[in-house]
Design a protein around this motif. Structure first.
Motif, PDB file in Angstrom:
ATOM      1  N   SER A 108       1.112  -1.324  -0.613  1.00 49.23           N
ATOM      2  CA  SER A 108       1.218  -2.120  -1.834  1.00 49.23           C
ATOM      3  C   SER A 108       0.062  -3.107  -1.946  1.00 49.23           C
ATOM      4  O   SER A 108      -0.468  -3.344  -3.036  1.00 49.23           O
ATOM      5  CB  SER A 108       2.532  -2.885  -1.860  1.00 49.23           C
TER       6      SER A 108
ATOM      7  N   ASP B  34       3.348   2.604  -7.591  1.00 54.05           N
ATOM      8  CA  ASP B  34       3.795   2.166  -6.264  1.00 54.05           C
ATOM      9  C   ASP B  34       5.240   2.606  -6.061  1.00 54.05           C
ATOM     10  O   ASP B  34       6.159   2.034  -6.631  1.00 54.05           O
ATOM     11  CB  ASP B  34       3.657   0.650  -6.144  1.00 54.05           C
ATOM     12  N   GLU B  35       5.434   3.621  -5.260  1.00 56.95           N
ATOM     13  CA  GLU B  35       6.757   4.197  -4.988  1.00 56.95           C
ATOM     14  C   GLU B  35       7.571   4.418  -6.256  1.00 56.95           C
ATOM     15  O   GLU B  35       8.612   3.814  -6.447  1.00 56.95           O
ATOM     16  CB  GLU B  35       7.527   3.297  -4.017  1.00 56.95           C
TER      17      GLU B  35
HETATM   18 MG   LIG Z   1       4.958  -1.345  -0.744  1.00 53.35          MG
END
Ligand SMILES: [Mg+2]
Ligand SMILES: Nc1ncnc2c1ncn2[C@@H]1O[C@H](COP(=O)(O)OP(=O)(O)OP(=O)(O)O)[C@@H](O)[C@H]1O
Lengths: 286, 253
Positions: free
Chosen positions: B43, B158-159
């Protein structure tokens, strides 16, 4: 009822009552606009903090014997607003702690200064009226009314122009930054606008009750409405109505202006809670 | 010319390096998956690429005429306050903000774009619903639609599938693949789902104890991939169950 109307119409003959109503409505409108943003940024208490700063600034201004307090109070408050919103982002000093520090500090220093240097014979009366707003709204000069009007129009205009940007920055600051919005500049703008509103609103409700004026309409509207736009519009209308009713009641009943307006705001909040609950049950249970 | 080049990139928090010496390039049309353990700095890397995190050494260059306001971003978690009153439409439209510059209001084209992206994500019916009342998967779609409004070129995710059920996860992967293939949008995605990463991505960046960057094929042949699989199989129970929940088992077999 008609008796009440006669009394109100009678009061409206006086220019100072008309001024008070105009200024009150404008201030109520402006203070409700940024309410949603401040509540959501977890800055509900910035109003309190800044108004105490303004109180301290007024004390300094009166010690310095400045003829027009605004000239000193406004910049000082704007400066502190910027400072507060900046430290709010710094994880080392939490936003609420910073606000508490500055606000209590300013209050103490302000009172101390007033106590040491005040020439007035009625010190506690002076302090009380700065804190609770008392009658200053009824003693506005024409010049002050104009100043309030102009500042309110500027604040409302800025809000309208930057409405979408304020939304983007409030909802998700990281995304706004990542997609190329200058979030820092808009946070600064929010800080300046809120400082101006606080200084304006001190005339109406005094420095202890400002937060109520800023957050109650927003919180009430959030009970019932679901989108940012409808919440903003609703809280603006609600705030103006509450201020009008509060002022009229206080004129007729002779109660303090600031606390009466806040009391009306509280009643409105309860009503909106009820409506919100009913609406919830109708949509999800019915 | 690459859209994004990173050389000797070291990411830090408070002076302490988190990831060291990253070297990679992203070309237009790539599908890059960033994988690695929890806390390995994925991240942080995304935030650095976006300019949200400024503590780093090394070179990070954008090319291909990529401007800051042409990047879309789907954060790992938007800590949107529970009580935020915002409709789906308002949020998706706010993705167009970057294009506006100083212009105060949205144009008709931008409103149409928001509509189009809501349709793409299958959330047109939710248009006037309140964001806080949506399910996790619906929220994710709203945020993806917003990210799409912000970009035509580069999308950083992000994910994107964390917290989604297997069916919706599969749909989401398909959707991202379509964006990459049909709309030629460069994808940079953080994922814990190695199987899906290997399946969909064109390039893999692995960060953590081992650092690896290369094409998917190179990754599969590398010792990093085998090593990662092994540790996961033997002692990383938490990660394993998470992978299973995400429906990865069938893919591996
Ligand atoms: Mg992360
Ligand atoms: N604000 C912060 N201040 C200091 N250290 C931080 C901060 N945010 C993250 N870190 C540290 O940086 C490292 C990388 O964090 P990051 O969030 O990038 O990990 P990640 O790879 O995204 O993990 P996950 O898979 O859990 O999402 C972690 O070790 C974390 O402890």
């Amino acid at each position: 009822m008609s008796e009440m109307i006669t009394i109100i119409v009678g009061y409206l003959q006086y220019p100072f009552v008309r001024y008070a109503l105009i200024v009150g409505v404008l201030i109520a409108l402006c203070s409700s606009l940024l309410g949603v943003t401040l509540v959501l940024k977890r800055f509900s208490f910035i109003g309190d903090g800044l108004s105490h700063v303004a109180f301290g600034a007024i004390a300094i201004a009166s010690v310095l014997n400045l003829s027009n307090e605004m000239i000193f109070v406004l910049p000082a408050t704007v400066f502190c607003a910027i400072l507060l919103l900046r430290t709010g982002k710094n994880t080392k000093i939490q936003g609420d702690a910073a606000i508490a520090m500055i606000s209590v500090g300013a209050l103490a220093v302000g009172y101390l200064l007033m106590h040491l240097f005040s020439t007035s014979s009625n010190l506690s009366g002076d302090v009380c009226s700065t804190l609770f707003g008392s009658t200053s709204i009824l003693t506005l000069t024409q010049g002050e009314v104009w100043l309030c009007t102009i500042l309110s129009v500027i604040v409302a205009g800025m809000f309208l122009l930057f409405y979408h940007k304020i939304f983007a920055v409030t909802f998700d600051e990281d995304f706004a930054k990542a997609s190329g919005t200058n979030a820092g500049a808009y946070n600064l703008l929010i800080a300046v606008i809120i400082a101006v509103i606080i200084v304006l609103a001190m005339n109406l409700v005094g420095s202890l009750l400002i937060s109520a004026l800023v957050i109650f309409p927003a919180l009430s509207a959030m009970r019932v409405f679901q989108s940012f736009r409808s919440v903003t519009i609703c809280s603006a209308i609600l705030s103006v109505c509450c201020a009008l009713i509060g002022m009229l009641v206080s004129i007729v009943a002779g109660t303090p202006v600031g606390s009466t307006i806040v009391a009306v705001d509280i009643v409105a909040f309860l009503v909106f809670c009820l409506v919100g609950n009913i609406k919830y049950h109708v949509t999800f249970r019915g | 010319m690459a859209q994004l080049t990173c050389q000797n990139l070291t990411l830090k928090y408070d002076g302490k390096p988190i990831v060291e010496d990253l070297n990679f390039t992203i070309h237009a049309g790539d599908y890059l998956c960033i994988v690695g353990e929890n806390g390995s700095g994925k991240s942080t890397l995304m935030k650095t690429l976006l300019g949200l995190h400024r503590e780093y050494n090394g070179v990070m260059e954008t090319g291909d005429g990529l401007k800051a306001n042409e990047i879309g971003y789907l954060p790992q978690q938007t800590i949107v306050q529970k009580d935020f009153p915002a409709s789906v439409k308002e949020i998706v439209l706010s993705g167009c903000q970057g294009r506006c510059g100083w212009r105060p209001f949205y144009t008709k084209e931008e409103k149409q774009l928001a509509m189009k992206n809501m349709e793409r994500m299958g959330i047109l019916a939710l248009e006037n619903r309140c964001y806080r009342e949506l399910s996790g998967g619906q929220m994710q779609r709203v945020l993806l639609a917003r990210a799409l409004c912000a970009t035509q070129k580069l999308l950083l995710l992000d994910e994107p599938v964390s917290g989604l059920d297997p069916k919706v996860t599969a749909e989401m992967y398909q959707l991202i693949q379509r964006l990459n293939r049909e709309d030629k949008i460069t994808i940079v995605m953080v994922s814990h789902d190695i199987a899906a990463a290997v399946r969909y991505a064109s390039h893999i960046l692995h960060i953590g104890e081992w650092v690896f960057f290369g094409t998917k094929q190179e990754y599969i042949n590398s010792s990093v991939y085998r090593g990662f699989n092994k540790t996961e199989g033997s002692n990383n129970l938490a990660e394993k169950t998470e992978e299973q929940a995400a429906g990865r088992k069938d893919v591996r077999e």
